[in-house]
Design an enzyme around this catalytic site. Structure first.
Site: not given
Length: 344
Positions: A137, A241, A314
């Site tokens: 992330s 992502e 995630h």
């Protein structure tokens, strides 16, 4: 007036390094593999933990892996929504790389703020003390900066504060403890259906490609464009992502990467999970385009192998993907083969 006074008292943001073209390919090395009893440095380079008990759970998880947690000096501090001031978070990154007792570094969580800490990291120390960093992330900013500045291969995988299901743990251990070179194949979905629907990969353009793995969170990576912290993607396999981004925002970010020259240099693309990436009412500028359609618009014309749906992002469990190592993708089969160890 009180608000103005508080603003004046806050430390000024640094004068960041001037915008620059992507950094030349920096030399990367494999850091040491993990062994039972090794010490792990814990850092929070981005958002602060919401509850002190969260850090207790993190330390228990590290111990359950047979490792010994060590908190960075400023861990558990708070500055607004950040885990301490930028200088403190950058200093913690440097300190954990410099600490000879620390074998590897785990980011506790993501959120936002890693990019703000980058100017306060001593990159000479990072290069001189090769060890891997684990996280995903917002930790993408650190992965990219290390790739640009040089240092050990890093691992895109669960944060220390993630759930650490059995599959995530197994994938991480194969890379970090065993020095494995696995073939990453999506797991079968546990669902009562005639054909599998969840965890499917979808070909964008078929074929195989080899290159060095670079990537992470699309939003964080795109925000580094024009800074000294974005590496050279020439010949790379880009993996991406994201989470909570409407289709038109995905379109906007990929447009930026394309116009910045990042996409045309690639050997291949893997797009992982885009969790809740949908405009809820279709009223945004991207209304009418699905995520798959947007990915095809940007990746299809590149003429390189590309697929979507790989098992990272995630989600509750995910692959650990080493940054900087050579890999091969098969877009028809939806697989990612690690070709060299990320640790020694």
């Amino acid at each position: 007036m009180a608000g103005l006074g508080a603003l004046a008292a806050a430390p000024a943001l640094p004068l960041f390094e001037a915008a620059a073209a992507p950094s030349a390919v920096a030399k990367r090395v494999a850091g040491p593999r993990l062994r039972p009893g090794d010490t792990i440095g814990l850092i929070e380079p981005a958002s602060a933990s919401d509850d002190p008990f969260d850090l207790t759970l993190v330390e228990e998880a590290v111990r359950a892996m047979g490792l010994v947690p060590k908190r960075a000096p400023n861990l558990a501090k708070r500055y607004g929504y950040l885990a301490g001031q930028d200088q403190e978070r950058g200093s913690d990154i440097t300190a954990m790389f410099a600490d000879k007792d620390v074998r590897a570094i785990f980011a506790v969580r993501g959120g936002w703020g890693s990019a703000r800490a980058l100017p306060y990291v001593d990159w000479d120390i990072v290069r001189a003390n090769p060890k891997f960093l684990l996280g995903f992330s917002d930790i993408t900013a650190l992965h990219m900066a290390i790739a640009a500045k040089g240092g050990a291969y890093t691992l895109h995988g669960p944060n220390a504060g993630s759930a650490w299901g059995k599959s995530s743990l197994a994938s991480f251990k194969e890379i970090a403890f065993d020095g494995g070179t696995p073939l990453l194949v999506n797991p079968p979905a546990n669902e009562d259906r005639l054909v599998q629907r969840r965890w499917r990969t979808v070909k964008i353009r078929g074929g195989k490609a080899q290159g060095r793995l670079l990537g992470g969170n699309l939003t964080v990576l795109t925000a580094l464009a024009g800074t000294p912290y974005l590496p050279d993607f020439t010949g790379a396999i880009l993996f991406l992502e994201d989470v909570d981004e409407a289709e038109y925002r995905i379109d906007r970010m990929l447009t930026q990467l394309g116009q910045a020259g990042v996409l045309k240099a690639l050997a291949g693309v893997v797009f992982g999970q885009c969790t809740t990436c949908r405009d809820p009412d279709g009223s945004g500028p991207g209304g009418g385009f699905t995520l798959n359609s947007i990915l095809r618009q940007h990746f299809g014309p590149l003429g390189i192998p590309a697929f979507e749906g790989s098992w990272f992002g995630h989600i509750a469990d995910q692959f650990t993907i080493p940054q900087g190592v050579m890999a091969e993708i098969d877009a028809d089969a939806g697989t990612l083969k690690i070709m060299e160890p990320a640790v020694t």
